[in-house]
Design a protein around this motif. Structure first.
Motif, PDB file in Angstrom:
ATOM      1  N   CYS A 105     -36.791 -74.486 -29.420  1.00  0.00           N
ATOM      2  CA  CYS A 105     -36.237 -75.819 -29.164  1.00  0.00           C
ATOM      3  C   CYS A 105     -34.776 -75.918 -29.594  1.00  0.00           C
ATOM      4  O   CYS A 105     -33.982 -76.639 -28.985  1.00  0.00           O
ATOM      5  N   ALA A 106     -34.434 -75.205 -30.660  1.00  0.00           N
ATOM      6  CA  ALA A 106     -33.087 -75.315 -31.222  1.00  0.00           C
ATOM      7  C   ALA A 106     -32.101 -74.305 -30.622  1.00  0.00           C
ATOM      8  O   ALA A 106     -30.903 -74.399 -30.880  1.00  0.00           O
ATOM      9  N   ASP A 107     -32.599 -73.350 -29.834  1.00  0.00           N
ATOM     10  CA  ASP A 107     -31.743 -72.293 -29.297  1.00  0.00           C
ATOM     11  C   ASP A 107     -30.956 -72.800 -28.090  1.00  0.00           C
ATOM     12  O   ASP A 107     -31.515 -73.013 -27.005  1.00  0.00           O
ATOM     13  N   ALA A 108     -29.663 -72.985 -28.266  1.00  0.00           N
ATOM     14  CA  ALA A 108     -28.813 -73.506 -27.184  1.00  0.00           C
ATOM     15  C   ALA A 108     -28.730 -72.532 -26.011  1.00  0.00           C
ATOM     16  O   ALA A 108     -28.546 -72.951 -24.858  1.00  0.00           O
ATOM     17  N   LEU A 109     -28.877 -71.233 -26.281  1.00  0.00           N
ATOM     18  CA  LEU A 109     -28.785 -70.242 -25.211  1.00  0.00           C
ATOM     19  C   LEU A 109     -29.919 -70.428 -24.209  1.00  0.00           C
ATOM     20  O   LEU A 109     -29.716 -70.311 -22.997  1.00  0.00           O
ATOM     21  N   ILE A 110     -31.109 -70.728 -24.695  1.00  0.00           N
ATOM     22  CA  ILE A 110     -32.256 -70.924 -23.803  1.00  0.00           C
ATOM     23  C   ILE A 110     -32.015 -72.110 -22.884  1.00  0.00           C
ATOM     24  O   ILE A 110     -32.264 -72.047 -21.673  1.00  0.00           O
ATOM     25  N   GLN A 111     -31.513 -73.190 -23.449  1.00  0.00           N
ATOM     26  CA  GLN A 111     -31.243 -74.383 -22.651  1.00  0.00           C
ATOM     27  C   GLN A 111     -30.178 -74.105 -21.598  1.00  0.00           C
ATOM     28  O   GLN A 111     -30.301 -74.536 -20.438  1.00  0.00           O
ATOM     29  N   ALA A 112     -29.148 -73.372 -21.980  1.00  0.00           N
ATOM     30  CA  ALA A 112     -28.071 -73.074 -21.035  1.00  0.00           C
ATOM     31  C   ALA A 112     -28.529 -72.111 -19.941  1.00  0.00           C
ATOM     32  O   ALA A 112     -28.094 -72.202 -18.794  1.00  0.00           O
ATOM     33  N   ALA A 113     -29.429 -71.193 -20.297  1.00  0.00           N
ATOM     34  CA  ALA A 113     -29.843 -70.152 -19.361  1.00  0.00           C
ATOM     35  C   ALA A 113     -30.916 -70.598 -18.364  1.00  0.00           C
ATOM     36  O   ALA A 113     -31.027 -70.022 -17.277  1.00  0.00           O
ATOM     37  N   SER A 114     -31.689 -71.590 -18.716  1.00  0.00           N
ATOM     38  CA  SER A 114     -32.860 -71.973 -17.912  1.00  0.00           C
ATOM     39  C   SER A 114     -32.571 -72.188 -16.423  1.00  0.00           C
ATOM     40  O   SER A 114     -33.276 -71.633 -15.569  1.00  0.00           O
ATOM     41  N   PRO A 115     -31.561 -72.988 -16.038  1.00  0.00           N
ATOM     42  CA  PRO A 115     -31.339 -73.187 -14.599  1.00  0.00           C
ATOM     43  C   PRO A 115     -30.939 -71.905 -13.873  1.00  0.00           C
ATOM     44  O   PRO A 115     -31.310 -71.698 -12.708  1.00  0.00           O
ATOM     45  N   TYR A 116     -30.229 -71.026 -14.563  1.00  0.00           N
ATOM     46  CA  TYR A 116     -29.796 -69.782 -13.933  1.00  0.00           C
ATOM     47  C   TYR A 116     -30.948 -68.785 -13.821  1.00  0.00           C
ATOM     48  O   TYR A 116     -31.031 -68.014 -12.862  1.00  0.00           O
ATOM     49  N   LEU A 117     -31.833 -68.805 -14.800  1.00  0.00           N
ATOM     50  CA  LEU A 117     -33.021 -67.965 -14.705  1.00  0.00           C
ATOM     51  C   LEU A 117     -33.899 -68.413 -13.539  1.00  0.00           C
ATOM     52  O   LEU A 117     -34.484 -67.594 -12.827  1.00  0.00           O
ATOM     53  N   SER A 118     -33.978 -69.722 -13.333  1.00  0.00           N
ATOM     54  CA  SER A 118     -34.757 -70.262 -12.222  1.00  0.00           C
ATOM     55  C   SER A 118     -34.166 -69.805 -10.896  1.00  0.00           C
ATOM     56  O   SER A 118     -34.893 -69.413  -9.970  1.00  0.00           O
ATOM     57  N   GLN A 119     -32.852 -69.850 -10.787  1.00  0.00           N
ATOM     58  CA  GLN A 119     -32.176 -69.403  -9.567  1.00  0.00           C
ATOM     59  C   GLN A 119     -32.418 -67.916  -9.323  1.00  0.00           C
ATOM     60  O   GLN A 119     -32.668 -67.486  -8.189  1.00  0.00           O
ATOM     61  N   LEU A 120     -32.367 -67.128 -10.386  1.00  0.00           N
ATOM     62  CA  LEU A 120     -32.591 -65.696 -10.264  1.00  0.00           C
ATOM     63  C   LEU A 120     -34.011 -65.398  -9.807  1.00  0.00           C
ATOM     64  O   LEU A 120     -34.236 -64.551  -8.940  1.00  0.00           O
ATOM     65  N   ALA A 121     -34.978 -66.085 -10.387  1.00  0.00           N
ATOM     66  CA  ALA A 121     -36.375 -65.878 -10.008  1.00  0.00           C
ATOM     67  C   ALA A 121     -36.608 -66.250  -8.544  1.00  0.00           C
ATOM     68  O   ALA A 121     -37.296 -65.531  -7.806  1.00  0.00           O
ATOM     69  N   ASN A 122     -36.023 -67.362  -8.103  1.00  0.00           N
ATOM     70  CA  ASN A 122     -36.193 -67.791  -6.719  1.00  0.00           C
ATOM     71  C   ASN A 122     -35.508 -66.846  -5.742  1.00  0.00           C
ATOM     72  O   ASN A 122     -36.054 -66.529  -4.676  1.00  0.00           O
ATOM     73  N   ALA A 123     -34.307 -66.405  -6.099  1.00  0.00           N
ATOM     74  CA  ALA A 123     -33.550 -65.538  -5.197  1.00  0.00           C
ATOM     75  C   ALA A 123     -34.124 -64.127  -5.122  1.00  0.00           C
ATOM     76  O   ALA A 123     -34.147 -63.509  -4.053  1.00  0.00           O
ATOM     77  N   SER A 124     -34.597 -63.617  -6.230  1.00  0.00           N
ATOM     78  CA  SER A 124     -35.093 -62.235  -6.279  1.00  0.00           C
ATOM     79  C   SER A 124     -36.572 -62.123  -5.930  1.00  0.00           C
ATOM     80  O   SER A 124     -37.037 -61.064  -5.493  1.00  0.00           O
TER      81      SER A 124
END
Length: 279
Positions: A105-124
């Motif tokens: 919950c406190a990890d800012a990297l996870i929050q920042a990465a989430s939308p891009y990980l979603s895009q990667l999963a959808n595209a790949s």
């Protein structure tokens, strides 16, 4: 010099040496050994050791039976350990997840990465993963799964070695050569599969290659049937803080095809996350 004087000098020297040695090995006065023991007990449980008896816990942690008993009793009272209703063996309770969840919950990297990980999963069409370094390993902190079959379950919280994984090698590629070699030499470098590279020089070559092309590979070195392509995430100071990777199964992809189609997506995802955390 008399014999008595020599003995006094010798005794004084020995006393100084003892004091010097005592000072050198003096433990940290702020270090809480009871807390250390508690954490060791929690970490003793794993996929291999799902339930444990008190003697087994004492053996795995190196504690005496009485010390293990006090530690286990405390953790059981606090609700982090319970007993299996049939076997009466100790096991972890869901309350343990509170500790890891608070970090997520406190990890800012996870929050920042989430939308891009979603895009990667959808595209790949493949599961996208975010890992962060812990010692000589990478730990899964986020994962966007697809509906496609994956041969190996790699849940959030799982730790994987750096030396034989794409995310680990991608992270290592951002470090100085000497540090990379030291970390590889300190790694166990177990042959997880027949394809696992265990020679330091050979692994180092893959790290250097990552610097040239922007991504690292793992061709069934950790799990059979499971490949990996990963790229490092860096902060505004250019320091690596994690890595993103996909794990295309060998049943759907060849490594050449994955490098051609998936690698650019992984690089773009890592770059986008790096850019987002730089501001």
């Amino acid at each position: 010099m008399t014999r008595e004087t020599k003995q006094k000098d010798s005794g004084a020297s020995a006393s100084k040496a003892d004091k010097s040695g005592e000072k050198a090995t003096r433990p940290d006065p702020l270090f809480n050994q009871s807390l250390e023991k508690g954490l060791e007990v929690l970490r003793a449980f794993s996929a291999v050791h799902r339930t444990l008896t008190l003697p087994e816990l004492a053996g795995l942690t190196g504690m005496s039976k009485s010390s293990a008993q006090r530690t286990v009793h405390t953790l059981e009272t606090l609700g982090y350990i319970g007993k299996h209703p049939q076997t009466r063996r100790f096991r972890l309770t869901p309350k343990v997840m509170e500790i890891g969840y608070n970090y997520l919950c406190a990890d800012a990297l996870i929050q920042a990465a989430s939308p891009y990980l979603s895009q990667l999963a959808n595209a790949s069409g493949e599961t996208a993963n975010l890992t962060e370094p812990v010692g000589l390993e990478m730990v899964y902190v986020a994962q966007l799964m697809t509906s496609k079959y994956i041969p190996v379950l790699t849940p959030v919280g799982m730790r994987i070695p750096m030396y034989c994984t794409s995310s680990g090698r991608a992270y290592l590629s951002t470090l100085p050569d000497e540090q990379v070699r030291t970390m590889l030499e300190d790694s166990a470098r177990v042959a997880r599969t027949p394809a696992t590279l265990t020679d330091v020089a050979a692994i180092f070559e893959t790290v250097v290659a990552c610097r040239r092309v922007g991504y690292a590979c793992n061709n069934e070195e950790l799990f059979l049937g499971d490949m990996g392509l990963g790229a490092a995430i860096v902060n505004s100071q250019g320091q690596a803080v994690g890595a993103v990777h996909v794990s295309p199964p060998a049943s759907r992809w060849s490594m050449a095809e994955a490098q051609k189609k998936l690698a650019p997506m992984v690089i773009e995802c890592a770059w986008a996350i790096s850019r987002s955390i730089a501001h």
